[in-house]
Design a protein around this motif. Structure first.
Motif, PDB file in Angstrom:
ATOM      1  N   PRO A  20       1.083  -1.049   0.105  1.00  0.00           N
ATOM      2  CA  PRO A  20      -0.183  -0.018  -0.037  1.00  0.00           C
ATOM      3  C   PRO A  20       0.765   1.258  -0.058  1.00  0.00           C
ATOM      4  N   ASN A  21       0.485   2.379  -0.634  1.00  0.00           N
ATOM      5  CA  ASN A  21       1.194   3.548  -0.594  1.00  0.00           C
ATOM      6  C   ASN A  21       0.815   4.445   0.513  1.00  0.00           C
ATOM      7  N   GLU A  22       1.816   4.291   1.617  1.00  0.00           N
ATOM      8  CA  GLU A  22       1.657   4.746   2.927  1.00  0.00           C
ATOM      9  C   GLU A  22       1.876   6.455   2.576  1.00  0.00           C
ATOM     10  N   ASP A  23       2.545   6.880   1.677  1.00  0.00           N
ATOM     11  CA  ASP A  23       2.797   8.184   1.240  1.00  0.00           C
ATOM     12  C   ASP A  23       1.355   8.870   0.981  1.00  0.00           C
ATOM     13  N   HIS A  24       0.997   8.251  -0.007  1.00  0.00           N
ATOM     14  CA  HIS A  24      -0.371   8.876  -0.404  1.00  0.00           C
ATOM     15  C   HIS A  24      -1.597   8.722   0.534  1.00  0.00           C
ATOM     16  N   PHE A  25      -1.641   7.679   1.583  1.00  0.00           N
ATOM     17  CA  PHE A  25      -2.637   7.706   2.182  1.00  0.00           C
ATOM     18  C   PHE A  25      -2.260   8.716   3.485  1.00  0.00           C
ATOM     19  N   GLU A  26      -0.862   9.142   3.689  1.00  0.00           N
ATOM     20  CA  GLU A  26      -0.807  10.177   4.600  1.00  0.00           C
ATOM     21  C   GLU A  26      -0.953  11.485   4.521  1.00  0.00           C
ATOM     22  N   ARG A  27      -0.927  11.638   2.788  1.00  0.00           N
ATOM     23  CA  ARG A  27      -1.357  13.036   2.302  1.00  0.00           C
ATOM     24  C   ARG A  27      -2.705  13.271   2.194  1.00  0.00           C
ATOM     25  N   HIS A  28      -3.616  12.211   2.068  1.00  0.00           N
ATOM     26  CA  HIS A  28      -4.837  12.214   1.837  1.00  0.00           C
ATOM     27  C   HIS A  28      -5.460  12.481   3.465  1.00  0.00           C
ATOM     28  N   THR A  29      -4.994  11.866   4.419  1.00  0.00           N
ATOM     29  CA  THR A  29      -5.575  12.085   5.727  1.00  0.00           C
ATOM     30  C   THR A  29      -5.039  13.324   6.392  1.00  0.00           C
ATOM     31  N   ALA A  30      -3.544  13.596   6.594  1.00  0.00           N
ATOM     32  CA  ALA A  30      -3.083  14.610   7.339  1.00  0.00           C
ATOM     33  C   ALA A  30      -3.277  16.135   6.271  1.00  0.00           C
ATOM     34  N   GLN A  31      -3.541  16.140   5.207  1.00  0.00           N
ATOM     35  CA  GLN A  31      -3.559  17.524   4.518  1.00  0.00           C
ATOM     36  C   GLN A  31      -5.037  18.181   4.182  1.00  0.00           C
ATOM     37  N   GLY A  32      -6.094  17.636   5.024  1.00  0.00           N
ATOM     38  CA  GLY A  32      -7.380  17.974   4.797  1.00  0.00           C
ATOM     39  C   GLY A  32      -8.271  17.581   4.029  1.00  0.00           C
ATOM     40  N   PHE A  33      -8.168  16.716   3.135  1.00  0.00           N
ATOM     41  CA  PHE A  33      -8.903  16.042   1.981  1.00  0.00           C
ATOM     42  C   PHE A  33      -9.857  15.358   2.647  1.00  0.00           C
ATOM     43  N   SER A  34      -9.647  14.260   3.727  1.00  0.00           N
ATOM     44  CA  SER A  34     -10.581  13.565   4.146  1.00  0.00           C
ATOM     45  C   SER A  34     -11.405  14.352   5.048  1.00  0.00           C
ATOM     46  N   TYR A  35     -10.616  15.297   5.794  1.00  0.00           N
ATOM     47  CA  TYR A  35     -11.828  16.139   6.725  1.00  0.00           C
ATOM     48  C   TYR A  35     -12.806  16.772   6.042  1.00  0.00           C
ATOM     49  N   LEU A  36     -12.180  17.291   4.672  1.00  0.00           N
ATOM     50  CA  LEU A  36     -13.451  17.902   4.009  1.00  0.00           C
ATOM     51  C   LEU A  36     -14.314  17.163   3.497  1.00  0.00           C
ATOM     52  N   GLN A  37     -14.016  16.058   3.071  1.00  0.00           N
ATOM     53  CA  GLN A  37     -14.898  15.056   2.703  1.00  0.00           C
ATOM     54  C   GLN A  37     -16.043  14.499   3.822  1.00  0.00           C
ATOM     55  N   ASN A  38     -15.370  14.188   5.061  1.00  0.00           N
ATOM     56  CA  ASN A  38     -16.378  14.085   6.062  1.00  0.00           C
ATOM     57  C   ASN A  38     -17.314  15.282   6.389  1.00  0.00           C
ATOM     58  N   TRP A  39     -16.539  16.575   6.426  1.00  0.00           N
ATOM     59  CA  TRP A  39     -17.272  17.711   6.516  1.00  0.00           C
ATOM     60  C   TRP A  39     -18.642  17.777   5.655  1.00  0.00           C
ATOM     61  N   ILE A  40     -18.353  17.472   4.434  1.00  0.00           N
ATOM     62  CA  ILE A  40     -19.406  17.691   3.543  1.00  0.00           C
ATOM     63  C   ILE A  40     -20.532  16.261   3.740  1.00  0.00           C
ATOM     64  N   ALA A  41     -20.187  15.189   4.085  1.00  0.00           N
ATOM     65  CA  ALA A  41     -20.930  14.199   4.594  1.00  0.00           C
ATOM     66  C   ALA A  41     -21.835  14.536   5.617  1.00  0.00           C
ATOM     67  N   ASN A  42     -21.398  15.191   6.699  1.00  0.00           N
ATOM     68  CA  ASN A  42     -22.071  15.423   7.776  1.00  0.00           C
ATOM     69  C   ASN A  42     -23.148  16.523   7.300  1.00  0.00           C
ATOM     70  N   ALA A  43     -22.821  17.451   6.484  1.00  0.00           N
ATOM     71  CA  ALA A  43     -23.607  18.608   6.196  1.00  0.00           C
ATOM     72  C   ALA A  43     -24.780  18.150   5.438  1.00  0.00           C
ATOM     73  N   ILE A  44     -24.691  17.102   4.589  1.00  0.00           N
ATOM     74  CA  ILE A  44     -25.610  16.485   3.902  1.00  0.00           C
ATOM     75  C   ILE A  44     -26.400  15.670   4.752  1.00  0.00           C
ATOM     76  N   LEU A  45     -25.910  15.056   5.873  1.00  0.00           N
ATOM     77  CA  LEU A  45     -26.826  14.102   6.711  1.00  0.00           C
ATOM     78  C   LEU A  45     -27.621  15.116   7.731  1.00  0.00           C
ATOM     79  N   VAL A  46     -26.808  16.397   8.120  1.00  0.00           N
ATOM     80  CA  VAL A  46     -27.809  17.177   8.975  1.00  0.00           C
ATOM     81  C   VAL A  46     -28.880  17.862   8.126  1.00  0.00           C
ATOM     82  N   GLU A  47     -28.521  18.184   6.774  1.00  0.00           N
ATOM     83  CA  GLU A  47     -29.813  18.599   5.943  1.00  0.00           C
ATOM     84  C   GLU A  47     -30.786  17.548   5.720  1.00  0.00           C
ATOM     85  N   GLU A  48     -30.631  16.308   5.449  1.00  0.00           N
ATOM     86  CA  GLU A  48     -31.451  15.187   5.085  1.00  0.00           C
ATOM     87  C   GLU A  48     -32.211  14.779   6.458  1.00  0.00           C
ATOM     88  N   THR A  49     -31.681  14.547   7.455  1.00  0.00           N
ATOM     89  CA  THR A  49     -32.185  14.136   8.726  1.00  0.00           C
ATOM     90  C   THR A  49     -33.247  15.340   9.548  1.00  0.00           C
TER      91      THR A  49
END
Length: 194
Positions: A82-111
């Motif tokens: 597995p490419n640990e460098d790419h994993f680290e960049r996705h998790t530590a540089q804000g991309f996964s945070y943004l993805q989760n934040w958008i998912a939570n915004a949609i969840l709040v809107e829908e529920t």
């Protein structure tokens, strides 16, 4: 629909307006045109939502990028680990945070519930067992050196003979005796090429 965040949010009326803002000559050089870390475009569709995420990372030197280069394939067929460098960049540089934040915004809107949230967990994708061949790693660094060594002796001999021939004026003597340029160069090619 936008939940609370620890950072400042700039809202645009359309996707085109966001693109025009980031491609403007005033972008990041004028008050009121500050740079964007990341952005997203959310469109309500049936069923669900269409989300486009934008992450500002135009650095082409891979080691300095915040995100892995997105045009490349997601997985390299020649690398089993597995490419640990790419994993680290996705998790530590804000991309996964943004993805989760958008998912939570949609969840709040829908529920319709302000406290609804999705807890994010990240793990490397599991791979099949494999054996790493250390020889490949060693030879990758050593092969160019060995290829260089292969040519040291023949090139040294070639230079020595060329200088010796110039010094003794052998070529000029052979040309006086009628040797053609073709025969001369063919003899050098035959001696060193074969």
């Amino acid at each position: 629909m936008i939940p609370k965040t620890p950072f400042e949010i700039v809202e645009f009326d359309s996707y085109k307006e966001m693109v025009d803002y980031t491609t403007s000559k005033k972008y990041m050089s004028d008050v009121g045109h500050e740079g964007l870390c990341f952005g997203f475009y959310l469109e309500d569709q049936e069923p669900g939502f269409d989300v486009k995420m934008f992450y500002s990372d135009s650095i082409f030197i891979e080691e300095q990028q915040n995100m892995p280069y997105q045009i490349d394939a997601a997985a390299d067929p020649f690398v089993r680990a597995p490419n640990e460098d790419h994993f680290e960049r996705h998790t530590a540089q804000g991309f996964s945070y943004l993805q989760n934040w958008i998912a939570n915004a949609i969840l709040v809107e829908e529920t319709g519930e302000e406290d609804a949230f999705i807890d994010m967990g990240l793990i490397l994708y599991p791979t099949a067992k494999y054996t790493t061949d250390d020889f490949e790693g060693v030879i990758t660094g050593m092969l160019p050196f060995f290829l260089l060594l292969i040519y040291v002796l023949p090139v040294g001999k070639l230079i020595e003979r060329m200088v010796s021939e110039k010094e003794s004026r052998a070529r000029e003597s052979m040309k006086i005796m009628g040797m053609s340029d073709t025969a001369y160069y063919l003899s050098w090619f035959t001696y060193y090429g074969l």
